[in-house]
Design a protein around this motif. Structure first.
Motif, mmCIF file in Angstrom:
data_model
loop_
_atom_site.group_PDB
_atom_site.id
_atom_site.type_symbol
_atom_site.label_atom_id
_atom_site.label_comp_id
_atom_site.label_asym_id
_atom_site.label_seq_id
_atom_site.Cartn_x
_atom_site.Cartn_y
_atom_site.Cartn_z
ATOM 1 N N LYS A 31 43.204 33.071 42.285
ATOM 2 C CA LYS A 31 43.638 32.716 43.630
ATOM 3 C C LYS A 31 44.663 31.589 43.619
ATOM 4 O O LYS A 31 45.077 31.119 44.677
ATOM 5 C CB LYS A 31 42.411 32.302 44.464
ATOM 6 N N GLY A 32 45.020 31.129 42.437
ATOM 7 C CA GLY A 32 45.992 30.051 42.338
ATOM 8 C C GLY A 32 45.512 28.733 42.920
ATOM 9 O O GLY A 32 46.292 27.940 43.427
ATOM 10 N N ILE A 33 44.189 28.497 42.843
ATOM 11 C CA ILE A 33 43.640 27.280 43.438
ATOM 12 C C ILE A 33 43.478 26.209 42.353
ATOM 13 O O ILE A 33 42.992 26.496 41.261
ATOM 14 C CB ILE A 33 42.258 27.550 44.063
ATOM 15 N N SER A 34 43.923 24.995 42.645
ATOM 16 C CA SER A 34 43.535 23.894 41.751
ATOM 17 C C SER A 34 42.966 22.753 42.587
ATOM 18 O O SER A 34 43.359 22.543 43.738
ATOM 19 C CB SER A 34 44.715 23.433 40.906
ATOM 20 N N ASP A 93 48.407 27.898 45.178
ATOM 21 C CA ASP A 93 49.687 28.513 44.865
ATOM 22 C C ASP A 93 49.604 29.982 45.251
ATOM 23 O O ASP A 93 49.028 30.791 44.545
ATOM 24 C CB ASP A 93 49.955 28.351 43.363
ATOM 25 N N VAL A 94 50.151 30.297 46.431
ATOM 26 C CA VAL A 94 49.975 31.636 46.993
ATOM 27 C C VAL A 94 50.563 32.709 46.078
ATOM 28 O O VAL A 94 50.062 33.823 45.993
ATOM 29 C CB VAL A 94 50.628 31.725 48.390
ATOM 30 N N LEU A 95 51.635 32.338 45.361
ATOM 31 C CA LEU A 95 52.301 33.321 44.509
ATOM 32 C C LEU A 95 51.380 33.784 43.377
ATOM 33 O O LEU A 95 51.479 34.905 42.900
ATOM 34 C CB LEU A 95 53.585 32.722 43.926
ATOM 35 N N GLN A 96 50.490 32.867 42.974
ATOM 36 C CA GLN A 96 49.563 33.187 41.889
ATOM 37 C C GLN A 96 48.422 34.097 42.341
ATOM 38 O O GLN A 96 47.784 34.734 41.531
ATOM 39 C CB GLN A 96 48.946 31.891 41.351
ATOM 40 N N ALA A 97 48.171 34.079 43.649
ATOM 41 C CA ALA A 97 46.981 34.759 44.152
ATOM 42 C C ALA A 97 47.094 36.267 43.987
ATOM 43 O O ALA A 97 48.090 36.879 44.346
ATOM 44 C CB ALA A 97 46.783 34.404 45.618
ATOM 45 N N LYS A 98 46.067 36.848 43.418
ATOM 46 C CA LYS A 98 46.023 38.306 43.324
ATOM 47 C C LYS A 98 45.125 38.798 44.452
ATOM 48 O O LYS A 98 44.011 38.346 44.604
ATOM 49 C CB LYS A 98 45.443 38.722 41.971
ATOM 50 N N ASP A 99 45.666 39.701 45.221
ATOM 51 C CA ASP A 99 44.919 40.075 46.414
ATOM 52 C C ASP A 99 44.193 41.404 46.252
ATOM 53 O O ASP A 99 44.681 42.443 46.658
ATOM 54 C CB ASP A 99 45.874 40.122 47.600
ATOM 55 N N PHE A 131 41.393 46.805 48.344
ATOM 56 C CA PHE A 131 40.122 47.497 48.588
ATOM 57 C C PHE A 131 39.938 47.811 50.068
ATOM 58 O O PHE A 131 39.527 48.903 50.439
ATOM 59 C CB PHE A 131 38.949 46.649 48.106
ATOM 60 N N ASP A 132 40.250 46.808 50.889
ATOM 61 C CA ASP A 132 40.024 46.988 52.321
ATOM 62 C C ASP A 132 40.852 48.128 52.886
ATOM 63 O O ASP A 132 40.433 48.816 53.795
ATOM 64 C CB ASP A 132 40.357 45.692 53.076
ATOM 65 N N ARG A 133 42.057 48.294 52.334
ATOM 66 C CA ARG A 133 42.921 49.339 52.855
ATOM 67 C C ARG A 133 42.221 50.710 52.759
ATOM 68 O O ARG A 133 42.371 51.554 53.617
ATOM 69 C CB ARG A 133 44.237 49.352 52.074
ATOM 70 N N PRO A 187 32.973 39.043 53.397
ATOM 71 C CA PRO A 187 33.078 38.293 52.136
ATOM 72 C C PRO A 187 34.027 38.989 51.159
ATOM 73 O O PRO A 187 34.424 40.130 51.365
ATOM 74 C CB PRO A 187 31.645 38.296 51.601
ATOM 75 N N ASN A 188 34.362 38.275 50.112
ATOM 76 C CA ASN A 188 35.193 38.874 49.064
ATOM 77 C C ASN A 188 34.424 39.952 48.339
ATOM 78 O O ASN A 188 33.200 39.904 48.242
ATOM 79 C CB ASN A 188 35.577 37.802 48.043
ATOM 80 N N TYR A 189 35.182 40.913 47.787
ATOM 81 C CA TYR A 189 34.531 41.916 46.939
ATOM 82 C C TYR A 189 34.172 41.260 45.621
ATOM 83 O O TYR A 189 34.967 40.510 45.053
ATOM 84 C CB TYR A 189 35.479 43.081 46.685
ATOM 85 N N LYS A 190 32.973 41.529 45.164
ATOM 86 C CA LYS A 190 32.527 40.934 43.906
ATOM 87 C C LYS A 190 31.778 41.988 43.111
ATOM 88 O O LYS A 190 31.103 42.841 43.683
ATOM 89 C CB LYS A 190 31.578 39.763 44.178
ATOM 90 N N LEU A 191 31.893 41.889 41.821
ATOM 91 C CA LEU A 191 31.066 42.734 40.979
ATOM 92 C C LEU A 191 29.650 42.170 41.067
ATOM 93 O O LEU A 191 29.455 40.990 40.800
ATOM 94 C CB LEU A 191 31.594 42.657 39.546
ATOM 95 N N PRO A 192 28.653 42.967 41.447
ATOM 96 C CA PRO A 192 27.309 42.408 41.589
ATOM 97 C C PRO A 192 26.797 41.855 40.263
ATOM 98 O O PRO A 192 27.061 42.433 39.211
ATOM 99 C CB PRO A 192 26.470 43.616 42.026
ATOM 100 N N LEU A 193 26.126 40.729 40.343
ATOM 101 C CA LEU A 193 25.556 40.149 39.131
ATOM 102 C C LEU A 193 24.256 40.867 38.808
ATOM 103 O O LEU A 193 23.375 40.996 39.658
ATOM 104 C CB LEU A 193 25.258 38.665 39.343
ATOM 105 N N PHE A 194 24.149 41.304 37.569
ATOM 106 C CA PHE A 194 22.969 42.078 37.178
ATOM 107 C C PHE A 194 21.679 41.305 37.466
ATOM 108 O O PHE A 194 20.724 41.843 38.004
ATOM 109 C CB PHE A 194 23.041 42.426 35.688
#
Lengths: 699, 76
Positions: free
Chosen positions: A130-133, A260-266, A271-273, A489-496
């Protein structure tokens, strides 16, 4: 010296709070209820450095301390009551790195309560996508706390978190901001009137209906005189307070967080589309539903058959291996078949909760709520009713509890009232056995009639739920604010680990909760079927031998006759006979009558009851199905379970309210006997009429 | 006519100018639906209801009837 400290995990929903809880406690956790209410209480033990032990409570997820539901109330009641044995020595606020701004709102509120507070920023592994620091030192200084940056997915930062919890005494208890600035006069007056109380605590008490422990209550009761402001004024002040908090948070994050918005992978929008698409969204949801049903009815049949035959074999083995007597009979004919009737549900329940857990964990469930809201609203329901209606196919009890996040009382009440129509797994064994008895095994264009019948019954249950919701929506004159807020919420791979723990926990609570009742009933039934009053029961051998003396019966046949004579005159036989006139028009005999009565404890008892009734005084290894097929209708002749009576029974089970557990939970959730009684009377009455009509037409 | 959130089209962005606190649940305010914050319409369900929004960085879905009580100013 070892010492135990109380730790409370608090946070917004969808922040991975439960993952943090699981990471800290592992299998050292237990789930119960808060006394008197059906809010889940999760607690566990965590070993900290230097021999310190922490008792950790995972509080229900909440967006703020302004509670709007029973679950959220639990959080505020604990945090305001210093005398509670669970009152935290340290509050751990769990936040999610992508929603830090919103998560910090709750954090600033908890800081105002002057409890040592630690901030966990979870999902640190997402920062690079997400380009967050973050400038942790700066944020720690601004927020007046210690921050643990962790990733439960990558298992990073957990040790550091434990260390920070151990050193909780170093945490500051000063608030981050002065919220009372929103109305200085008002808060000054409040402070003067209650110099010994925390200002923010007073404010929470004024703005909402908090149920305190007795001691607390008396001190604060006088506060009623301070409710000088009208509700809308108070709400405006709450809005001002929220704005003030956000101003503070925005300032802190302006320097402390860079994105850094440019870094963010959306990934989300990609998925939502598809998943919320007008056509594909629904198609995918339908496929997922089909997959769930496939798993429940097809995949689980293998372990279920295995469990069924294992218990039958075990029962036989016990009979052979143990000395004859009342105890062996109780074990082989009461307890073992009873236990079998519980264990057989495990595969289905586990599958259902597996899917529900995955859908919830991945964030998909919110998309379903979004897609379904408009459609469900037409029937007086909410998009959020979808989750209870799906869960209802496992068990109505957790499903009704899952209605709590429906904001509108009317929509919630309607959901509660109609959920028991959905085909719960307890109806399934009844359906399965009757379908296999009365529906031919032929195929229709490659589809088996039996499977089609089952599907039809599911649609029938769902249809009954929808239609009655529509009717209730028209009849019920309840005015309630209908608003609807769903976090996406964000899509997440469920934790086993999370999914596995949910499945284990839910299955366990079903097995032990419902299991106790089923087992107890099996034993009582066995007793009632094995003993009886008077001549007819006690001298059965003599009476039967005499009656059939002229016919040359084999010893086996004679034993069988004696067995059924005994059963007929046992306590249970007498009861069954008493209600027979009422159920005969539906095509049932007194044995089915007994099964119907015992079904009121829980529907699945039906099969167990028939198993118990038919196995009493019956030595052969026949499966229950064969025995049922051999039953003869005493009046009409022919098989007792024929097409007409079978359909009548299926319909009765589809519509009748036969579950005390559900009635009890409805009473608790609606806080009135009116609604469960309404359910009991109308559902069962309707079931009776439909079954009656069906039998009379088909016979 | 004043613009409200309900007028927003897919992909459009706006600034919230006013919220009628009587009609808006506190929970939504707490999620960041406050004057001055930005909002974007992410997706609409069929019949344009509910609306899937990004408000102040939080993703939420609300019904159209609620959105009508949130005033906005569009930004390009």
């Amino acid at each position: 010296m070892s010492k135990q400290i109380n730790v409370a995990l608090i946070g917004n929903p969808n922040t991975g709070k439960t993952s943090v809880f699981n990471a800290l406690t592992g299998l050292n956790q237990k789930v119960g209820n808060y006394p008197g209410i059906t809010v889940e209480k999760k607690e566990g033990i965590c070993k900290l450095p230097r021999g310190v032990k922490a008792h950790i409570i995972d509080l229900p997820g909440t967006y703020s301390l302004n509670a709007s539901s029973l679950d959220e109330n639990v959080v505020i009641e604990l945090l305001l009551n210093k005398n509670d044995k669970d009152f935290p020595d340290v509050a751990v606020v769990v936040s999610d790195v992508e929603n830090l701004k919103r998560n910090l709102l709750l954090f600033t509120q908890i800081k105002d309560l002057e409890i040592p507070t630690l901030l966990v920023i979870n999902m640190a592994d997402r920062m690079k996508y997400k380009g967050i620091s973050l400038d942790i030192d700066y944020l720690e200084e601004q927020l007046n706390t210690k921050i643990a940056l962790i990733s439960t997915r990558k298992k990073e930062g957990i040790e550091n978190l434990k260390q920070l919890i151990t050193n909780y005494k170093d945490l500051s208890t000063d608030p981050c901001l002065n919220a009372s600035e929103i109305d200085i006069d008002y808060f000054n007056k409040l402070r003067q009137a209650f110099p010994n109380q925390l200002l923010y605590k007073l404010w929470l008490v004024i703005t909402q209906d908090v149920n305190f422990g007795k001691t607390n209550r008396q001190e604060i009761d006088a506060i009623n005189s301070f409710k000088t402001k009208s509700d809308s004024d108070l709400k405006r002040l709450q809005q001002k307070e929220t704005i003030k908090r956000y101003q503070f948070i925005n300032n802190a994050l302006k320097k402390g967080q860079t994105i850094d918005v440019l870094q963010a992978k959306d990934l989300r929008s990609r998925f939502d589309r598809i998943l919320t698409h007008k056509v594909w969204g629904y198609a995918i949801f339908l496929c997922i539903l089909l997959l769930i049903f496939q798993a429940i009815y097809d995949w689980s049949s293998v372990p279920m058959d295995f469990i069924d035959s294992s218990f039958a074999a075990l029962s036989e083995w016990v009979k052979d291996a143990m000395p004859e007597g009342a105890f062996t009979d109780l074990l082989a004919e009461g307890i073992i078949p009873g236990l079998g009737g519980i264990v057989i549900f495990i595969p289905q329940i586990a599958f259902l909760f597996l899917f529900i857990a995955i859908l919830e964990e991945s964030g998909y469930m919110s998309r379903v709520v979004f897609l379904m809201d408009r459609i469900m609203r037409r029937f007086g329901l909410s998009g959020k009713s979808v989750v209870p209606l799906i869960s209802g196919t496992a068990c109505a009890i957790p499903a009704i509890m899952a209605t709590r996040n429906i904001e509108s009382w009317k929509e919630r009440l309607i959901t509660i009232l109609v959920t028991p129509f959905t085909t719960c797994s307890a109806r399934l064994p009844v359906y399965l056995i009757i379908i296999s008895l009365v529906i031919p095994e032929d195929r229709f264009f490659g589809l088996s009639y039996q499977a089609l019948t089952l599907m039809l019954l599911y649609l029938l249950g769902f249809g009954a739920a929808i239609v009655s919701a529509y009717i209730l929506d028209k009849i019920l004159k309840i005015k309630s604010k209908t608003y609807f807020v769903v976090e996406m919420p964000n899509y997440k791979l469920p934790l086993f680990k999370n999914v596995a723990l949910t499945v284990i926990e839910k299955t366990k609570s079903f097995v032990f909760g419902a299991g106790k009742i089923i087992l107890a009933i099996s034993i009582v039934l066995w007793f009632l079927a094995s003993y009886g009053p008077g001549e007819n029961f006690n001298n059965a051998e003599e009476i039967v031998s005499k009656a059939y003396a002229s016919q040359n019966l084999t010893a086996d046949e004679l034993d069988h006759k004696i067995g059924s004579h005994k059963l007929e005159h046992s306590f249970i036989g007498i009861t069954g006979r008493a209600i027979e006139p009422a159920i005969r028009p539906l095509g049932y005999d007194w044995k089915i009558g007994i099964a119907l009565i015992s079904s009121f404890a829980a529907r699945e008892v039906f099969v167990g009851t028939l198993a118990t009734i038919y196995s009493v005084g019956n030595d052969d290894e026949d499966t229950i199905k064969n025995r049922m097929a051999g039953e003869v209708n005493p009046i009409l002749g022919g098989p007792l379970f024929n097409f007409a009576s079978g359909i009548s029974l299926l319909l009765f089970y589809a519509f009748a309210m036969q579950c005390m557990g559900t009635l009890a939970i409805v009473k608790r959730e609606t806080n009135s006997w009116k609604w469960p009684i309404l359910q009991l009377v109308t559902m069962t009455g309707f079931a009776y009429v439909v079954a009656l009509i069906a039998f009379q037409i088909l016979k | 006519m004043q613009l409200t959130l309900a007028h927003l089209k897919r992909g459009e962005k706006a600034i919230i100018t006013d919220v009628s606190s009587v009609h808006i649940p506190l929970k939504l305010l707490e999620m960041g639906c406050l004057p001055g914050n930005d909002v974007m319409l992410v997706q609409l369900a069929p019949f344009a209801d509910p609306m899937y929004l990004n408000i102040n960085g939080s993703y939420v879905a609300i019904r159209k009837e609620t959105a009508m009580h949130i005033l906005i100013e569009k930004i390009e």
